[in-house]
Motif scaffolding. Sequence first.
Motif, PDB file in Angstrom:
ATOM      1  N   GLN A  48      46.363  46.408  48.112  1.00 34.09           N
ATOM      2  CA  GLN A  48      45.981  45.005  48.059  1.00 34.09           C
ATOM      3  C   GLN A  48      46.074  44.365  49.450  1.00 34.09           C
ATOM      4  O   GLN A  48      46.101  45.068  50.456  1.00 34.09           O
ATOM      5  CB  GLN A  48      46.826  44.287  47.011  1.00 34.09           C
ATOM      6  CG  GLN A  48      46.583  44.832  45.606  1.00 34.09           C
ATOM      7  CD  GLN A  48      46.927  43.837  44.525  1.00 34.09           C
ATOM      8  OE1 GLN A  48      48.003  43.273  44.483  1.00 34.09           O
ATOM      9  NE2 GLN A  48      45.991  43.629  43.615  1.00 34.09           N
ATOM     10  N   LEU A  49      46.110  43.052  49.490  1.00 30.41           N
ATOM     11  CA  LEU A  49      46.036  42.347  50.765  1.00 30.41           C
ATOM     12  C   LEU A  49      47.150  42.738  51.734  1.00 30.41           C
ATOM     13  O   LEU A  49      46.909  43.003  52.907  1.00 30.41           O
ATOM     14  CB  LEU A  49      46.103  40.836  50.527  1.00 30.41           C
ATOM     15  CG  LEU A  49      44.788  40.085  50.344  1.00 30.41           C
ATOM     16  CD1 LEU A  49      45.075  38.613  50.125  1.00 30.41           C
ATOM     17  CD2 LEU A  49      43.876  40.270  51.558  1.00 30.41           C
ATOM     18  N   PHE A  54      51.608  48.925  42.382  1.00 28.90           N
ATOM     19  CA  PHE A  54      51.728  49.964  41.367  1.00 28.90           C
ATOM     20  C   PHE A  54      51.580  49.333  39.994  1.00 28.90           C
ATOM     21  O   PHE A  54      52.302  48.391  39.659  1.00 28.90           O
ATOM     22  CB  PHE A  54      53.103  50.644  41.451  1.00 28.90           C
ATOM     23  CG  PHE A  54      53.039  52.137  41.552  1.00 28.90           C
ATOM     24  CD1 PHE A  54      52.102  52.883  40.842  1.00 28.90           C
ATOM     25  CD2 PHE A  54      53.946  52.819  42.355  1.00 28.90           C
ATOM     26  CE1 PHE A  54      52.055  54.263  40.954  1.00 28.90           C
ATOM     27  CE2 PHE A  54      53.904  54.198  42.476  1.00 28.90           C
ATOM     28  CZ  PHE A  54      52.956  54.923  41.770  1.00 28.90           C
ATOM     29  N   ARG A  55      50.629  49.838  39.210  1.00 31.31           N
ATOM     30  CA  ARG A  55      50.461  49.342  37.840  1.00 31.31           C
ATOM     31  C   ARG A  55      50.968  50.410  36.874  1.00 31.31           C
ATOM     32  O   ARG A  55      50.471  51.535  36.845  1.00 31.31           O
ATOM     33  CB  ARG A  55      48.998  49.024  37.554  1.00 31.31           C
ATOM     34  CG  ARG A  55      48.761  48.461  36.146  1.00 31.31           C
ATOM     35  CD  ARG A  55      47.302  48.158  35.920  1.00 31.31           C
ATOM     36  NE  ARG A  55      46.846  47.084  36.785  1.00 31.31           N
ATOM     37  CZ  ARG A  55      45.607  46.987  37.263  1.00 31.31           C
ATOM     38  NH1 ARG A  55      44.708  47.908  36.975  1.00 31.31           N
ATOM     39  NH2 ARG A  55      45.260  45.971  38.027  1.00 31.31           N
ATOM     40  N   GLY A 417      45.647  36.368  42.203  1.00 35.84           N
ATOM     41  CA  GLY A 417      44.824  35.608  43.132  1.00 35.84           C
ATOM     42  C   GLY A 417      44.980  36.027  44.579  1.00 35.84           C
ATOM     43  O   GLY A 417      45.428  37.139  44.903  1.00 35.84           O
ATOM     44  N   LEU A 418      44.623  35.119  45.465  1.00 38.27           N
ATOM     45  CA  LEU A 418      44.548  35.418  46.899  1.00 38.27           C
ATOM     46  C   LEU A 418      45.919  35.604  47.545  1.00 38.27           C
ATOM     47  O   LEU A 418      46.012  36.028  48.701  1.00 38.27           O
ATOM     48  CB  LEU A 418      43.775  34.302  47.612  1.00 38.27           C
ATOM     49  CG  LEU A 418      43.223  34.587  49.022  1.00 38.27           C
ATOM     50  CD1 LEU A 418      42.357  35.826  49.042  1.00 38.27           C
ATOM     51  CD2 LEU A 418      42.437  33.380  49.518  1.00 38.27           C
ATOM     52  N   LEU A 423      40.376  41.014  46.515  1.00 33.82           N
ATOM     53  CA  LEU A 423      39.096  40.650  45.912  1.00 33.82           C
ATOM     54  C   LEU A 423      38.978  39.150  45.664  1.00 33.82           C
ATOM     55  O   LEU A 423      37.889  38.639  45.419  1.00 33.82           O
ATOM     56  CB  LEU A 423      38.904  41.396  44.589  1.00 33.82           C
ATOM     57  CG  LEU A 423      38.890  42.926  44.658  1.00 33.82           C
ATOM     58  CD1 LEU A 423      38.774  43.505  43.248  1.00 33.82           C
ATOM     59  CD2 LEU A 423      37.761  43.431  45.539  1.00 33.82           C
ATOM     60  N   ALA A 424      40.102  38.458  45.699  1.00 28.56           N
ATOM     61  CA  ALA A 424      40.125  37.056  45.289  1.00 28.56           C
ATOM     62  C   ALA A 424      39.473  36.142  46.317  1.00 28.56           C
ATOM     63  O   ALA A 424      39.460  36.422  47.524  1.00 28.56           O
ATOM     64  CB  ALA A 424      41.555  36.607  45.035  1.00 28.56           C
ATOM     65  N   ASN A 425      38.937  35.017  45.819  1.00 23.17           N
ATOM     66  CA  ASN A 425      38.371  33.973  46.670  1.00 23.17           C
ATOM     67  C   ASN A 425      39.343  32.816  46.896  1.00 23.17           C
ATOM     68  O   ASN A 425      39.165  32.025  47.821  1.00 23.17           O
ATOM     69  CB  ASN A 425      37.111  33.390  46.013  1.00 23.17           C
ATOM     70  CG  ASN A 425      36.003  34.415  45.904  1.00 23.17           C
ATOM     71  OD1 ASN A 425      35.733  35.135  46.842  1.00 23.17           O
ATOM     72  ND2 ASN A 425      35.368  34.470  44.740  1.00 23.17           N
ATOM     73  N   ALA A 426      40.317  32.697  45.990  1.00 27.52           N
ATOM     74  CA  ALA A 426      41.208  31.543  46.053  1.00 27.52           C
ATOM     75  C   ALA A 426      42.557  31.900  45.452  1.00 27.52           C
ATOM     76  O   ALA A 426      42.677  32.859  44.681  1.00 27.52           O
ATOM     77  CB  ALA A 426      40.598  30.362  45.285  1.00 27.52           C
TER      78      ALA A 426
END
Length: 551
Positions: A48-49, A54-55, A417-418, A423-426
């Motif tokens: 991620q960002l 881990f899921r 979210g961001l 992938l998030a926009n906000a």
Amino acid sequence: MYRYDEFDEALVRERVAQFSEQVQRRLNGELSEDEFKPLRLMNGLYLQLHAYMFRIAIPYGTLSSNQLRQLAYVARTYDKGYGHITTRQNIQFNWPRLEDAPAILSDLADAQLHAIQTSGNCIRNTTADQYAGVAADEIADPRHYCEIIRQWSTLHPEFSFLPRKFKIAVTGAEEDRAALRTHDIGLRMRRDADGNPGFEVMVGGGLGRTPVVGVTIRDFLPEQHLLSYLEAILRVYNQLGRRDNIHKARIKILVQSVGRDEFARMVEEEWAQLRDGYLTLPQEELDAIAHYFTPPPYEALEDTPPELQLWQSTSPGFGAWMNENVAAHKQPGYAIVNVSLKPEGGVPGDITAEQMEVVADLAERYSFSEIRATHEQNLVLPYVRKLDLMAVWQGLQEAGLATANIGLISDMICCPGLDYCNLANARSIPVAQEISERFADLSRQRDIGPLKIKMSGCINACGHHHVGHIGILGVDKKGQEYYQITLGGSAENETTLGNIIGPAFSAAEVGDAMETIVETYLDIRQEGESFLETYRRVGQQPFKETLYAAH
């Protein structure tokens, strides 16, 4: 609940060993990130960002006390001391180090947990009604069918590389608590005229960029044909689903393009070749799996003990919690306890390691050591004696887990979210926290009544915003975070997609917009009418007028 057999144990241990070697090759530079990506995704590890994520799979949302304690150990040892319950009844850890991934999987395997098929273009974790086996309105317990689906779908050689990810949900109750029509396949248990169990089969639901409500393609499927019919659906999808465009690869696009009747015809044609073959479920196998889910040793109890009435009358806090967070149980003298992970100003779905241990202890003492995760990002204790409700409430209250808001406006679904997701926009979390704080007064929340806010940080709709009574979608407008609002969605029995109310709002305006929507509803509702009922009666115009009056 289900416990691993020797095949499960061997499979999970082999997967740990395989992934340990793959991680080491990545750390040594033998694998590039592009080469490593499909391998890590098959093991539930995302990039991620700011870090890996881990899921961990929680099959049909069911956990033991020991498993929840092990998740607490992982959170404390390898992460930042908390986990996040997802809308697929799984749990995510947001800050693991790549070099720790093998140890995490090994520690999880010690508690019969894994991360297999929590990502990738495969059949994901099958979800279920969180009240399965205990709901007062249940037709039949769906859990052993979920377990059969899990065993059939795990590493299925034909369906490991589908056109796109694939999600199945099952319920055995009249009330849809599993959001069936938002899934690629939704299964609702039915009984035929002779009382035999089976399923209504729904196909082609999904949210994301192109939200679609699933359609029924078979009114009744006998239980012994469950796997052969699922295999027929997956074969049709695997053959005809688009692989040239990721945005058009889901089964919902295929069902829309050919039409429900034609899709059903193709499935029935494929099923005719499978119907009475090796996938037919023998009764002895159904009975063997169902045996894992036999009811616990309930006591014969008075359904309404006088102590309960006394506690409700003398403790307003306990009484409010009883009214909002405790659900009817099929066994007299018992109750279903919903554990809210939505405290005032908190991050929806987050739970600390210490809180996991508290819930594990309470489950062990008062709920036959069983916990459920819900697709609305809460937990459930399914087997609590009514005589123990006061003790459970006190234990939850000490841990900050007794907010009496289940089904109310602050009981929001919210994606990371961001703050986490690339992938998030906000950002979603700060908006959710502000709304929670604005509506913190629980007496006001009860006056508003049932109201589901669902929020996503991007069009992928991990927060299910399309089916929120109020949906909030984060969008990017020239580098600025804005939020589009939809009204009138629902994932319940009459599944509907929300309608966009108008232009998006800035982050600073969203809280005021929620206030305006709620106040408009309170002004125009009729006696006893919920938000969704009011919206369906009057439509969006009254809300649009008040929302944009100052614009």
